[in-house]
Design an enzyme around this catalytic site. Structure first.
Site, mmCIF file in Angstrom:
data_model
loop_
_atom_site.group_PDB
_atom_site.id
_atom_site.type_symbol
_atom_site.label_atom_id
_atom_site.label_comp_id
_atom_site.label_asym_id
_atom_site.label_seq_id
_atom_site.Cartn_x
_atom_site.Cartn_y
_atom_site.Cartn_z
ATOM 1 N N CYS A 82 79.213 128.854 26.979
ATOM 2 C CA CYS A 82 78.482 128.672 27.466
ATOM 3 C C CYS A 82 77.569 129.379 28.758
ATOM 4 O O CYS A 82 76.600 128.787 29.045
ATOM 5 C CB CYS A 82 77.540 127.338 26.836
ATOM 6 S SG CYS A 82 78.398 125.941 28.443
ATOM 7 N N GLY A 121 84.129 116.942 22.579
ATOM 8 C CA GLY A 121 84.720 117.010 20.808
ATOM 9 C C GLY A 121 83.913 117.523 20.160
ATOM 10 O O GLY A 121 83.169 117.366 18.807
ATOM 11 N N CYS A 167 90.406 123.088 24.706
ATOM 12 C CA CYS A 167 89.775 122.491 25.829
ATOM 13 C C CYS A 167 88.487 122.259 25.212
ATOM 14 O O CYS A 167 87.573 122.569 24.875
ATOM 15 C CB CYS A 167 89.033 123.661 26.738
ATOM 16 S SG CYS A 167 89.916 124.654 27.169
#
Length: 469
Positions: free
Chosen positions: A403, A284, A280
């Protein structure tokens, strides 16, 4: 904002000139806030689309306004209510957003002369073709706030119905109080209402961390080594453009929070791993970290379905001089797995999530999310974890990361996966992280930092595949 707003200094000629230039930035900020509110989608898309014609300085000012209003929305509305006889719920969206933007300038941006802030904000209503009576209504409120601002409660002091104003939706506060307790949840909310610390990950393939710190210091930029990541640098007081920092054109660093840096470390040493998958990849941040750490013989496959993000991923890797060993595959993870690729020695899955651990960086998340989102995200996350696990070689490690601070997306997903996939087990994060970061690891060995002044909220689990003989 931890104390009463300071009185503004008298405007210099330079400040007056800049105020005039910023009028378009104000109008743009208001349009961005209105667009986000109407579509209930991430603010970044509107910001990137509507600020292309602004100068870098005006773009920065527009971002300050947009993010500031989103961080302090409930407090700003509380203040406006003190001065408006017209109920906020009956105001037109443009009127309320304009007032929020104006009050934010008056109470939080002390470098802008109050009279100039009021005048320029009212001009946005005039330029938008709003009637004169509405301009006068807004002007009266903003000038009253200006006159009485020293007597107004600060965000920490303000209360409604006996409860503190935390600038988060009630369902989110209730959920966090259940998880973390009242004090901790309030601390997290107040931290989310502040600007995040700028943190960099040094690209040691270009220069060592000490050399980059020296380059910053030589330009009077305060730079502090991160406590937990040996590649991290905090810039506590820098407010300029990231692209203006020394070393940026050469690819000497990538902006990345310390928690995210530590998540990649959970894959362990990459020098003996030949094939690595970032399932995923996004823009980057973690892909480039993997490329930095992998040995010269290693190969990284970065899967990203969105064309725009895939293009930005390539740009980032190229700037960092880390694109040689990385192959970008524009595809969903499911479609990529269907091609039956050769197995991987290490896999990183930083899955799409609610983002509740990074609200300080993306303040619109709190207003875009609703409780039902979490269950929908959980279904997709389990699917991605199952697909990713099918691509791992025996003995390899898969790191599942979010997150998010929500248990459904984090430890509950891991428990469900392990119950259905007995050949996987948790690797205690303490065996992979530096000793200073052990405070972020729970009894199960899961990496679960909550937001702090120097770290984002995060979750990661290192899972090892050991098939039965």
């Amino acid at each position: 904002m931890t104390s009463k707003p300071r009185k503004s200094k008298s405007p210099s000629r330079k400040q007056q000139t800049q105020t005039a230039k910023n009028s378009s930035a104000r109008a743009t900020a208001i349009d961005i806030l209105l667009g986000r509110q109407t579509a209930n989608t991430p603010v970044d898309g509107f910001f990137n689309k509507l600020t292309t014609q602004l100068s870098p300085r005006d773009r920065g000012f527009a971002k300050t306004l947009v993010y500031g209003v989103l961080r302090q929305k409930q407090y700003l509305d509380f203040i406006i209510e003190q001065f408006s006889k017209h109920p906020l719920k009956k105001m037109k969206p443009r009127t309320l957003v304009t007032l929020e933007t104006g009050v934010y300038q008056l109470l939080f941006l002390d470098r802008i002369p109050p009279s100039a802030a009021v005048h320029a904000t009212i001009d946005t209503l005039k330029d938008a073709g709003q009637p004169r009576w509405l301009q006068g209504f807004a002007n009266g409120i903003l000038r009253n706030v200006t006159r009485k601002k020293d007597a107004l409660p600060t965000p920490e002091q303000a209360q409604t119905k006996g409860y503190p104003i935390l600038n988060h939706p009630g369902w989110m506060i209730d959920r966090w109080q259940h998880q973390f307790g009242k004090k901790k949840s309030e601390d997290i909310c107040r931290l989310n209402n502040t600007e995040p610390l700028l943190t960099l990950r040094v690209n040691t393939r270009v220069m060592p961390r000490g050399e980059l710190v020296t380059a910053f210091t030589q330009q009077n930029i305060e730079a502090v080594n991160c406590t937990h990541s040996n590649l991290g640098i905090h810039l506590p007081s820098y407010t300029g453009m990231v692209t203006d920092l020394p070393g940026f054109p050469q690819g000497a660093f990538q902006v990345q929070d310390e928690s995210a840096q530590l998540a990649t470390v959970l894959l362990g040493s990459l020098h003996d791993k030949n094939r690595i998958l970032d399932g995923c990849a996004g823009l980057g941040g973690k892909t480039s970290h993997l490329a930095q750490l992998v040995a010269d013989h290693g190969e990284i496959i970065a899967v990203e379905p969105d064309q725009r993000r895939a293009n930005l991923l390539l740009e980032n890797l190229t700037r960092l001089q880390l694109n040689q060993q990385t192959t970008i595959v524009q595809s969903s993870l499911e479609a990529f797995a269907a091609t039956r690729p050769q197995g991987f020695d290490a896999i990183l899955l930083d899955v799409p999530c609610s983002g509740t651990g990074v609200i300080r960086r993306h303040p619109d998340i709190r207003w875009n999310r609703c409780p039902s989102d979490i269950a929908e995200l959980q279904k997709n996350q389990i699917q991605l974890l199952t697909i990713g696990a099918s691509l791992l070689n025996p003995g390899g490690i898969l790191v599942y990361a979010t997150c998010s601070m929500e248990p459904e997306e984090d430890e509950e997903n891991i428990a469900r996966f392990l119950a259905a996939t007995p050949n996987y087990s948790i690797v205690d994060a303490r065996t992979l992280l530096p000793a200073t970061a052990h405070c972020f690891v729970d009894a199960q060995g899961l990496f679960k930092p909550l937001p702090t002044p120097t770290n984002d909220g995060f979750f990661a689990a290192a899972l090892q595949y050991a098939p039965a003989l």
